[in-house]
Write an enzyme that holds these catalytic residues in place. Structure first.
Site, mmCIF file in Angstrom:
data_model
loop_
_atom_site.group_PDB
_atom_site.id
_atom_site.type_symbol
_atom_site.label_atom_id
_atom_site.label_comp_id
_atom_site.label_asym_id
_atom_site.label_seq_id
_atom_site.Cartn_x
_atom_site.Cartn_y
_atom_site.Cartn_z
ATOM 1 N N GLU A 228 0.831 -1.215 0.000
ATOM 2 C CA GLU A 228 0.000 0.000 0.000
ATOM 3 C C GLU A 228 0.859 1.255 0.000
ATOM 4 O O GLU A 228 0.637 2.186 0.773
ATOM 5 C CB GLU A 228 -0.899 -0.013 1.247
ATOM 6 C CG GLU A 228 -1.604 -1.348 1.428
ATOM 7 C CD GLU A 228 -2.118 -1.602 2.849
ATOM 8 O OE1 GLU A 228 -1.930 -0.739 3.701
ATOM 9 O OE2 GLU A 228 -2.714 -2.666 3.063
ATOM 10 N N CYS B 299 -10.134 -0.212 8.634
ATOM 11 C CA CYS B 299 -9.745 1.191 8.814
ATOM 12 C C CYS B 299 -10.591 2.135 7.978
ATOM 13 O O CYS B 299 -11.000 3.196 8.451
ATOM 14 C CB CYS B 299 -8.266 1.383 8.511
ATOM 15 S SG CYS B 299 -7.764 0.923 6.854
#
Lengths: 645, 645
Positions: free
Chosen positions: A314, A410
């Protein structure tokens, strides 16, 4: 320059045809749904275990910790969203639930102030022994942010005190006196500590944030040293061969000039660096922030405000590396970019930062959530072909449909708190001025020069460029209204009480107008649809165009245009038809563009490569805002479309 | 139809301007270099531990097993390459080294015939308890293949006997009588057992190969069941959540219609299926092979003969999913595809299989090795931008330069044995005919109708289309010479003893000509340079062309054309200039194509997206054969180039 401040959310009402679709979801759908998630009451979603973990840590029940090491942050982000939401829409029952959760959090707190259900339940002897992966400071940061927000909205200080006790413990453990060299493996607490300082005035919180930033990346690398200590225990197998650049700890923060590593970690850190640069008047640090910002927005950002080019880890990769169908572009990373940009705008009064904040909010952040508020994208690609988004392949991170709820949750609560705090992005104030950054119907109240003023905003932005601002507060009061003129607006006109303004100063993206407390300010932006190119060094986009109208980036979807979208070529010389369709996607402007599509009519089924004539079909194509993609039937989607040369 | 046979390599000499560059590397560079590698004598390469492991297993020294579970296969592939190489180029010293290794292998064999240094040294109790990951049968397969090759070349049977003893043990352990349901986690031994049957005439070897194929994928899945057994122990963490499709065990082999999972495993299995279909006259199984072949070559294969679209797990993905800059396209997978295609051609006498074999050999297999024979590509992308081939990103598997030697060293020795056995691809025979499949200068001797004939081939293929075949053996002998007419050849002429042949039968890609033992057959193929399109359903290639001359696919390299190759557009209507440059890359035809390149001269450094005019530079571009890429200075490379429409 004085830092501009966001207004308390209580003073802002949003009632806007574009945003209502999403903001109303927060109290009506997301907060209740997330509440059920936190309590493991949603049958077809992955269990969260959050409340359960707190109950075990509080010794209210027996059991094992379940979930990720940062599982507590889901509760934190939910509480922060609740706090923001209660500000504009009181809800005693919701507030009661929140109060109960806060009580539970208090019960889960150790005597010395320590608070983290993973370590309390599962690894009590290992507190702060694995900062690299433990996420204790990250989790504390989100809880502190939630406590500050809850205090600001409700005035109740129970949660704030809980978190101050924990912050005091952290200040002591990580103090210079203790000769601590530690800092968080996942940045977040830095910006939270500065918020805590802002509401409490206790300077040590900000000083610790500063220490965390200053220590980061100094040799020898803290995390590599930490691995050699006897209590160190690996948590995430995939982080075992840690490269410091992943967590921006490869070189000291002040020496960083390019955005590197895990994108969310990076932008959360840059937020704190901007805050500290302002608070300490630290020009050098501020220039680092400017360099990092420039590196992102001029080399490493998608046109949708997405960041993080690599699906693996990421993370940022290298300049101009912006693949469209295999990127990460995490929703949370764009939220972090918006938080960073907001700070830069507050410090510099420069509208170009808000241009990027607006891009991130209107495109990637909204793309992250379905219009029913019940499913979410973590990954926000700019090109999707569902057939090849297969598990156990290089594209397994790319999901062709939004997911209900993830094990690592998240993004959904992060979107909720962002939508609920939209007003903090929309307006800033100073002693004598009000800044209008985003064009959202509703009202804002502010105290300017010691007097209450209000502004009622009416607009159909981003579909139309007309914005009416009716100022209330009495004619004896005059003050400066700074209205942002977005970077994509080339022509605009403004009138005050129906008289055209000809000499208003437009500086750094804001039009500064002296108004009285009963003025009517009207703005008219031209919002033509544009074809944009990427810098030719962006190899993935050369020969292609993206379509922009105002802050919205448009895309083609299979639902409107059939499949095989990479075979579509747009004739950018032909005019574009704009049409507002009230019944589509909750009401939206749809664009019709003209071009050709490569046909496979001269290809037999078994032919894969051959000499062939290109056969074209003349066609028109419909484009919809990128943020709305995959809200109808799943299928292909494309932002960067080939251009007929 | 009778299966055509490859000729013994001893009967084939290769002395060819195109192939010498590589084939001479095998005895002169690769075999000695690999020998040093096996003995851990190359300083800057990863240690192999191979010989060391055998010495420990043979109890000649003490120590721990080191390397991967299939480390022994490096020795096997080296021995097989040595065997093939000795056939055409005797080398008593090399043969002595090989004999010593074979003795060592014999000493490492257990009393019951078991042979595998990993399990013997490290996990003696766990033999055959983890077929999924243990690679014992895979390793045995490579050793059997080497033993068969060594026996065929040298006539010495020591190695063959060692491997027969192990094969006998395997036959017994995995027998139907034992009620065994097991089969290899990585297919390979199936085709090796058939080879062992072919030289020994012992049918049980082939029967076991058949059993392995028939058991595969039957419910309940063997590997999932195996995981529940008490002795099962995970070896590769990344294979822990095993999906049966990865190893083609998701459904029975006979029910498979699409190429799935790990590409090397898949094509090795298909080889055995083709062999078995022929040996057992099993039409149904042969049709499965045809379907799988068609699925690969008409939907899942790169124009370079590469297979395996996903970097993650080196696997097939879905039809028409052929990304160019993030694929795997492992060198070994193209070798496996060539092995499969060769078998299909031998069974069907159909030249279209050899078209693909030729594509794989001339492009991906050669791309896998540097022209100095000392560095190797596992991954063979069709588009490379070195800047974004970064560790710990989605492109970490793509290497912009060839690597010295890998920890998992499958590809380099596999290339060596393939180059050393090129003759097996070049010619086939039957009772009364000789098939010429590839156009390679040299000589071939064969026994046709009980008489010795020879063919001397002279050609500058693939640079020129002229092939001279001088047949020796005496005028009283007549036989059929079947010469392949490649799929890319549209015009050709043939003459026999200078007289044009007008009525020769061309069937399924072969020209059948009656010749005598003193004929001179001359062929002239037109080999024009062509621009090829991909099927428009290949999303990654639409709007692009590839350049082909004969079997060679061409590419642009930064060394010739500067960087940012995706900004290059070719005008496919302009003529292409061909020039043979003797001093470039060991002598090669270079192509000059004309077009434009998108300029960034109207872009400022900080501009990433804007409305802009496209500025073009008229340019000519030089293309070189794909197989030669990255043999000069490293840089960008591109196969599929945008086309000016």
């Amino acid at each position: 320059m004085t830092k501009l401040r966001s207004l308390p959310l209580k003073q802002i009402t949003i009632d806007d045809s574009f945003w209502n679709k999403y903001t109303k979801l927060v109290p009506e759908v997301i907060i209740p749904y997330q509440w059920d998630i936190l309590n493991d009451k949603v049958e077809d979603a992955e269990p969260s275990h959050c409340i359960n973990n707190f109950e075990i840590a509080a010794k209210l029940k027996e059991g094992e910790f379940q979930g990720a090491v940062f599982q507590d942050t889901d509760v934190a982000k939910w509480l922060e969203a609740v706090a923001f939401s209660l500000a504009s829409r009181p809800d005693p029952e919701l507030e009661k639930s929140a109060d109960e959760v806060i009580k539970l959090i208090g019960k889960a707190q150790a005597e010395d102030g320590y608070l983290n259900t993973y370590f309390t339940i599962k690894e009590p002897a290992l507190r702060f022994t694995n900062l690299k992966e433990g996420h204790e400071l990250y989790t504390a940061g989100h809880l502190i942010e939630a406590a500050v927000a809850y205090y600001k909205t409700t005035g109740k200080d129970e949660f704030l005190k809980i978190m101050m006790r924990f912050a005091d413990l952290i200040c002591s453990v990580f103090s210079e006196e203790n000769n601590s060299k530690g800092y968080p493996g996942h940045q977040e607490i830095e910006l939270a500590l500065i918020k805590l300082y802002e509401v409490t005035g206790t300077k040590k919180y900000m000083e610790l944030a500063k220490a965390f930033i200053e220590r980061r990346g100094k040799a020898p690398n803290y995390f590599l040293e930490e691995e050699k200590t006897p209590l160190y225990k690996n948590i995430f197998p995939e982080l075992q061969d840690y490269l410091p650049i992943y967590s921006q700890s490869h070189i000291p923060a002040r020496e960083q000039t390019t955005a590197e590593g895990h994108a969310v970690r990076a932008v959360y850190m840059y937020c704190a660096m901007a805050d500290l640069a302002y608070e300490y008047g630290d020009q050098e640090l501020f220039q680092v922030c400017e360099k990092l910002w420039d590196n992102i927005v001029s080399r490493r950002m998608y046109i949708t405000g997405g960041i993080g080019s690599s699906g693996l880890l990421e993370r940022f990769t290298t300049d101009y590396d912006l693949p469209n169908n295999s990127n990460y572009a995490e929703t949370c990373a764009s939220i972090g970019l918006a938080l960073f940009g907001r700070r830069m705008a507050q410090i510099t009064h420069d509208g170009r930062y808000m241009d990027i904040v607006e891009t991130a909010l209107y495109n990637t952040v909204l793309s992250g959530i379905a219009m029913d508020g019940k499913s979410f994208f973590y990954v926000n690609p700019l090109e999707v072909w569902p057939d090849n988004c297969m598990p156990r392949t290089s594209k397994e991170h790319v999901k062709p449909v939004r997911q209900k709820w993830f094990g690592v949750a998240c993004c959904p609560p992060n979107i909720a708190r962002t939508l609920a705090s939209l007003g903090e992005y929309a307006y800033f104030t100073s002693e004598d001025s009000l800044w209008v950054n985003l064009f959202i119907s509703g009202t804002v109240k502010a105290n300017i020069k010691g007097k209450e003023i209000s502004v009622d905003v009416q607009t159909e932005f981003p579909h139309k460029g007309r914005v009416q601002l009716s100022i209330g507060g009495g004619s004896e009061l005059t003050f400066t209204l700074a209205v942002r003129i977005p970077g994509y607006v080339r022509e605009y006109s403004a009138s005050l009480d129906k008289a055209e303004i000809k000499d208003a100063e437009c500086q750094n993206g804001y039009l500064y107008i002296e108004v009285s407390g009963q003025s009517l300010l009207e703005l008219e932006f031209s919002l033509p649809v544009r074809f944009l190119h990427a810098n030719p060094l962006v190899r993935e986009d050369s020969g292609k165009v993206a379509i922009q109208k105002g802050p919205l980036i448009y895309c083609l979807e299979e639902a409107d245009n059939g499949g095989n979208l990479p075979a579509v070529y747009i004739d950018t010389k032909k005019p574009i038809k704009e049409e507002y369709i009230p019944e589509l996607l909750g009401g939206t402007t749809v664009l019709t563009v003209y071009g050709k599509k490569l046909s496979d009519s001269n290809w037999k089924e078994k032919e894969l490569y051959k000499e062939s004539e290109l056969i074209w079909e003349d066609k028109e194509f419909k484009a919809v805002p990128y943020c709305y993609w995959c809200n109808r039937k799943p299928g292909e989607m494309l932002v960067w479309i080939k251009e007929l040369l």
